[in-house]
Design an enzyme around this catalytic site. Structure first.
Site, PDB file in Angstrom:
ATOM      1  CB  SER A   1      -0.979  -0.003   1.175  1.00 17.39           C
ATOM      2  OG  SER A   1      -0.295   0.149   2.392  1.00 17.39           O
TER       3      SER A   1
ATOM      4  CG  ASP B   1      13.539  -0.425  12.190  1.00 17.18           C
ATOM      5  OD1 ASP B   1      13.505  -0.296  10.958  1.00 17.18           O
ATOM      6  OD2 ASP B   1      12.965  -1.352  12.788  1.00 17.18           O
TER       7      ASP B   1
ATOM      8  CG  MET C   1       8.489  -8.201   5.673  1.00 15.81           C
ATOM      9  SD  MET C   1       8.317  -6.969   6.974  1.00 15.81           S
ATOM     10  CE  MET C   1       8.225  -8.038   8.395  1.00 15.81           C
TER      11      MET C   1
ATOM     12  CG  HIS D   1       9.796   1.332  12.016  1.00 16.21           C
ATOM     13  ND1 HIS D   1      10.002  -0.025  11.823  1.00 16.21           N
ATOM     14  CD2 HIS D   1       9.514   1.497  13.329  1.00 16.21           C
ATOM     15  CE1 HIS D   1       9.859  -0.641  12.989  1.00 16.21           C
ATOM     16  NE2 HIS D   1       9.558   0.251  13.918  1.00 16.21           N
TER      17      HIS D   1
HETATM   18  C1  GRF Z   1       3.970  -0.608   6.848  1.00 16.65           C
HETATM   19  O1  GRF Z   1       3.328  -0.483   8.086  1.00 16.65           O
HETATM   20  C2  GRF Z   1       5.405  -0.157   6.949  1.00 16.65           C
HETATM   21  O2  GRF Z   1       5.590   0.915   7.824  1.00 16.65           O
HETATM   22  C3  GRF Z   1       6.086  -1.388   7.490  1.00 16.65           C
HETATM   23  O3  GRF Z   1       5.446  -2.462   6.832  1.00 16.65           O
HETATM   24  C4  GRF Z   1       4.120  -2.078   6.458  1.00 16.65           C
HETATM   25  C5  GRF Z   1       4.003  -2.290   4.971  1.00 16.65           C
HETATM   26  O4  GRF Z   1       2.709  -2.086   4.514  1.00 16.65           O
HETATM   27  N1  GRF Z   1       7.510  -1.314   7.306  1.00 16.65           N
HETATM   28  P1  GRF Z   1       2.410  -2.032   2.946  1.00 16.65           P
HETATM   29  O5  GRF Z   1       2.998  -3.291   2.341  1.00 16.65           O
HETATM   30  O6  GRF Z   1       3.045  -0.787   2.408  1.00 16.65           O
HETATM   31  O7  GRF Z   1       0.917  -2.009   2.828  1.00 16.65           O
END
Ligand code: GRF
Length: 193
Positions: free
Chosen positions: A21, A150, A95, A114
């Site tokens: 997203s 982070d 990830m 983050h």
């Molecule tokens: C988000 O909350 C971002 O801050 C974290 O992982 C999530 C990813 O969400 N690192 P998306 O895949 O962008 O919907």
């Protein structure tokens, strides 16, 4: 303000592992003439990442790289980024932790979003931990990436109030909405726009 076209925009790769997203919000932002970036590449370490669909929808080149061996992963990544002349990397729900070697080798800018008010709640399960600690506020942070998780210099943060009956699900949604606004703002800030 100067009008930025695809030619003079910063060639950017967005790294994802899941829903994407934030990727979607960055793609939308990149299409505005006020945006300093042009998204040229989507990288995922997960072939099943939903966010990869945005590559198809917006006709952006995508690559899945998923080698267990870090050295092979890093070298493959570096060669793809070089071939596509990538100057900036935006991590958006990626990830996998980037290695020191990779961070040293890549000469451009690397930033991450983050879902917490760093330096609080580095790592995973940020919302769960914030709720468990009965925090009154949480939020999101865009920061430069260095070799410690982070921990790079903070570019921008947005604070979000935690309501009385907040659950992990409602907090995730609330913060994600702010993430989608914060990431583009932070990018503009980097380039003094
Ligand atoms: C988000 O909350 C971002 O801050 C974290 O992982 C999530 C990813 O969400 N690192 P998306 O895949 O962008 O919907």
């Amino acid at each position: 303000m100067a009008i930025l076209t695809g030619i003079n925009k910063v060639k950017t790769a967005v790294f994802i592992s899941g829903n994407g997203s934030n990727l979607k919000s960055l793609i939308k932002f990149s299409k505005s003439s006020k945006s300093p970036i042009s998204i040229r590449l989507i990288i995922s370490n997960n072939s099943k990442a939903k966010g990869l669909n945005y590559g198809k929808i917006f006709r952006i080149k995508k690559k899945v790289i998923n080698f267990r061996n870090t050295k092979i992963f890093d070298n493959k990544l570096i060669s793809i980024l070089r071939n596509n002349k990538i100057e900036m990397i935006c991590l958006a729900g990626f990830m996998k932790i980037l290695s020191k070697y990779f961070i040293r080798k890549f000469s451009g800018i690397i930033i991450n979003i983050h879902p917490s008010l760093l330096p609080k709640y580095k790592g995973l399960n940020t919302h769960k931990r914030a709720l468990m600690n009965k925090e009154k506020y949480s939020g999101c942070t865009v920061h430069y990436v260095n070799s410690r998780l982070d921990s790079g210099k903070i570019i921008l943060q947005k604070r979000v109030k935690i309501s009385k009956n907040e659950t992990e699900k409602t907090l995730t949604r609330k913060i994600l909405i702010q993430e989608h606004k914060l990431y583009p703002k932070a990018i503009s800030k980097i380039f003094n726009l």
